[in-house]
Design a protein around this motif. Structure first.
Motif, PDB file in Angstrom:
ATOM      1  N   ASP A 144       0.272  -3.273  -6.604  1.00 16.54           N
ATOM      2  CA  ASP A 144      -0.436  -2.194  -5.914  1.00 16.54           C
ATOM      3  C   ASP A 144      -1.764  -2.626  -5.304  1.00 16.54           C
ATOM      4  O   ASP A 144      -2.189  -2.096  -4.282  1.00 16.54           O
ATOM      5  N   PHE A 145      -2.443  -3.543  -5.990  1.00 10.98           N
ATOM      6  CA  PHE A 145      -3.760  -3.981  -5.516  1.00 10.98           C
ATOM      7  C   PHE A 145      -4.090  -5.295  -6.204  1.00 10.98           C
ATOM      8  O   PHE A 145      -3.427  -5.687  -7.169  1.00 10.98           O
ATOM      9  N   PRO A 173      -2.371  -6.142 -23.578  1.00 13.61           N
ATOM     10  CA  PRO A 173      -2.869  -6.212 -22.194  1.00 13.61           C
ATOM     11  C   PRO A 173      -4.350  -6.549 -22.062  1.00 13.61           C
ATOM     12  O   PRO A 173      -4.829  -6.706 -20.948  1.00 13.61           O
ATOM     13  N   PHE A 216       0.400  -7.844 -10.450  1.00 14.96           N
ATOM     14  CA  PHE A 216       0.160  -6.545  -9.824  1.00 14.96           C
ATOM     15  C   PHE A 216       0.741  -6.527  -8.413  1.00 14.96           C
ATOM     16  O   PHE A 216       0.673  -7.519  -7.691  1.00 14.96           O
ATOM     17  N   ASP A 276       5.964   2.962 -11.933  1.00 20.09           N
ATOM     18  CA  ASP A 276       5.645   2.468 -10.583  1.00 20.09           C
ATOM     19  C   ASP A 276       4.157   2.449 -10.254  1.00 20.09           C
ATOM     20  O   ASP A 276       3.795   2.558  -9.082  1.00 20.09           O
ATOM     21  N   GLU A 277       3.302   2.263 -11.257  1.00 19.85           N
ATOM     22  CA  GLU A 277       1.862   2.164 -10.972  1.00 19.85           C
ATOM     23  C   GLU A 277       1.241   1.056 -11.807  1.00 19.85           C
ATOM     24  O   GLU A 277       1.360   1.065 -13.028  1.00 19.85           O
ATOM     25  N   ASP A 278       0.559   0.130 -11.145  1.00 22.31           N
ATOM     26  CA  ASP A 278      -0.286  -0.826 -11.855  1.00 22.31           C
ATOM     27  C   ASP A 278      -1.582  -0.130 -12.269  1.00 22.31           C
ATOM     28  O   ASP A 278      -2.114   0.697 -11.520  1.00 22.31           O
ATOM     29  N   GLU A 279      -2.076  -0.496 -13.440  1.00 17.66           N
ATOM     30  CA  GLU A 279      -3.345   0.072 -13.912  1.00 17.66           C
ATOM     31  C   GLU A 279      -4.253  -1.041 -14.414  1.00 17.66           C
ATOM     32  O   GLU A 279      -3.793  -1.985 -15.058  1.00 17.66           O
ATOM     33  N   LEU A 280      -5.556  -0.855 -14.175  1.00 22.42           N
ATOM     34  CA  LEU A 280      -6.572  -1.815 -14.596  1.00 22.42           C
ATOM     35  C   LEU A 280      -7.711  -1.029 -15.231  1.00 22.42           C
ATOM     36  O   LEU A 280      -8.135  -0.009 -14.674  1.00 22.42           O
ATOM     37  N   ILE A 326      -5.054  -4.941 -18.530  1.00 21.22           N
ATOM     38  CA  ILE A 326      -4.141  -4.892 -17.392  1.00 21.22           C
ATOM     39  C   ILE A 326      -2.805  -4.306 -17.831  1.00 21.22           C
ATOM     40  O   ILE A 326      -2.252  -4.685 -18.852  1.00 21.22           O
ATOM     41  N   PHE A 327      -2.302  -3.369 -17.036  1.00 22.56           N
ATOM     42  CA  PHE A 327      -1.058  -2.672 -17.362  1.00 22.56           C
ATOM     43  C   PHE A 327      -0.158  -2.707 -16.128  1.00 22.56           C
ATOM     44  O   PHE A 327      -0.184  -1.793 -15.311  1.00 22.56           O
ATOM     45  N   PRO A 328       0.647  -3.761 -15.984  1.00 23.38           N
ATOM     46  CA  PRO A 328       1.506  -3.824 -14.792  1.00 23.38           C
ATOM     47  C   PRO A 328       2.588  -2.758 -14.828  1.00 23.38           C
ATOM     48  O   PRO A 328       3.092  -2.399 -15.892  1.00 23.38           O
ATOM     49  N   MET A 329       2.935  -2.258 -13.660  1.00 21.38           N
ATOM     50  CA  MET A 329       3.992  -1.245 -13.551  1.00 21.38           C
ATOM     51  C   MET A 329       5.272  -1.725 -14.224  1.00 21.38           C
ATOM     52  O   MET A 329       5.615  -2.903 -14.166  1.00 21.38           O
ATOM     53  N   PHE A 361      -6.317   2.652  -3.075  1.00 24.39           N
ATOM     54  CA  PHE A 361      -6.123   2.845  -4.518  1.00 24.39           C
ATOM     55  C   PHE A 361      -7.150   3.868  -4.979  1.00 24.39           C
ATOM     56  O   PHE A 361      -8.095   4.194  -4.250  1.00 24.39           O
ATOM     57  N   ALA A 390      -1.471 -10.641 -13.652  1.00 23.93           N
ATOM     58  CA  ALA A 390      -0.732  -9.478 -14.161  1.00 23.93           C
ATOM     59  C   ALA A 390       0.486  -9.160 -13.304  1.00 23.93           C
ATOM     60  O   ALA A 390       1.196  -8.203 -13.587  1.00 23.93           O
ATOM     61  N   ILE A 437      -8.548   1.913 -12.671  1.00 28.43           N
ATOM     62  CA  ILE A 437      -8.105   1.789 -11.279  1.00 28.43           C
ATOM     63  C   ILE A 437      -6.590   1.896 -11.231  1.00 28.43           C
ATOM     64  O   ILE A 437      -5.894   1.275 -12.042  1.00 28.43           O
ATOM     65  N   GLY A 438      -6.081   2.654 -10.300  1.00 27.82           N
ATOM     66  CA  GLY A 438      -4.644   2.804 -10.122  1.00 27.82           C
ATOM     67  C   GLY A 438      -4.358   3.426  -8.771  1.00 27.82           C
ATOM     68  O   GLY A 438      -5.276   3.734  -8.009  1.00 27.82           O
ATOM     69  N   ARG A 439      -3.084   3.585  -8.501  1.00 22.85           N
ATOM     70  CA  ARG A 439      -2.653   4.180  -7.246  1.00 22.85           C
ATOM     71  C   ARG A 439      -1.829   5.407  -7.630  1.00 22.85           C
ATOM     72  O   ARG A 439      -1.193   5.428  -8.683  1.00 22.85           O
TER      73      ARG A 439
END
Lengths: 149, 149
Positions: free
Chosen positions: A41-42, A2, A39, B63-67, B93-96, B42, A37, B117-119
């Motif tokens: 969520d944002f 990633p 994405f 169910d969460e995208d992470e950056l 980048i870590f897509p859900m 977010f 990505a 960053i995430g939700r």
């Protein structure tokens, strides 16, 4: 893996601004890393400003939070109440509805880079310095009297 | 002005992990910058890892995208398929739903820092290496057989 290789994403300097406002962001080169990505969520963009370029016309969002993280070089953050220098590692936060227009200006003689995170809003974006409003519900730029560009 | 003064936010090393998994993140000191800004779209945290600390148990979100944006020092990003070094300016980048557990480990002898960053999701978080599952709908950690901690 990633870890992002920015070279795999084509940069663009596209803008939807009508003239004469588009030329101020001609030196804003961005990569939509959130889209790359997929994405949901944002969104997130990696942005390079060439010398003299601005990140956007000075603006604020009724319904979008924004976060900026400075990565390289130097930019000036301009708001109603003054100017601040942003350097690598600096973070700026723009909560939705805070009626204080902001943008970053590269006043240096070298490129600068930052990441901007936000969500695609549906609301209004205000541009206090110029005759421009983003009418989110209608998905169009307008003059302040409501007439379209 | 929106430029963030990190000193105004108290760092914490709180974790909800049950033991013996909590101690691996005892050297993870984070500031919830999204909460400080009252963000709704977010969340964002500024995280410092002391030498030997990890960002989390290796995990992935349904169910969460992470950056993650690396700011200072060096960390090792570990996934199913290997290890990568993260240095200042690097982005991960870590897509859900990508079923590949990840975390950052500070294997250096100095602190490192990043923004994540995430939700806040409501779904399941998987921990492939250990007997742990975050049951999002039930808001609790469980063993892999579904029994609670």
């Amino acid at each position: 893996m990633p870890k992002l290789d920015l070279d795999t994403i084509e940069p663009t300097n596209r803008t939807g601004y009508p003239e004469p406002f588009a030329s101020d962001v001609a030196g804003r080169w961005y990569r939509r890393i959130g889209d790359a990505a997929e994405f949901k969520d944002f969104g997130a963009s990696h942005v390079v400003l060439t010398p003299g370029a601005t990140s956007a016309q000075r603006h604020w969002h009724e319904d979008e939070d924004e976060l900026v993280i400075m990565l390289a070089g130097e930019a000036v953050l301009v708001e109603d109440d003054g100017r601040e220098t942003m350097q690598p590692g600096d973070i700026a936060i723009f909560p939705m509805g805070a009626a204080n227009g902001h943008h970053l200006v590269n006043e240096s003689e070298a490129d600068c880079a930052f990441v901007a995170i936000g969500r695609q809003g549906t609301g209004v974006v205000h541009y206090p310095d110029i005759d421009l409003v983003w009418n989110g519900p209608a998905r169009r730029y307008e003059h302040k009297d409501g007439s379209p560009y």
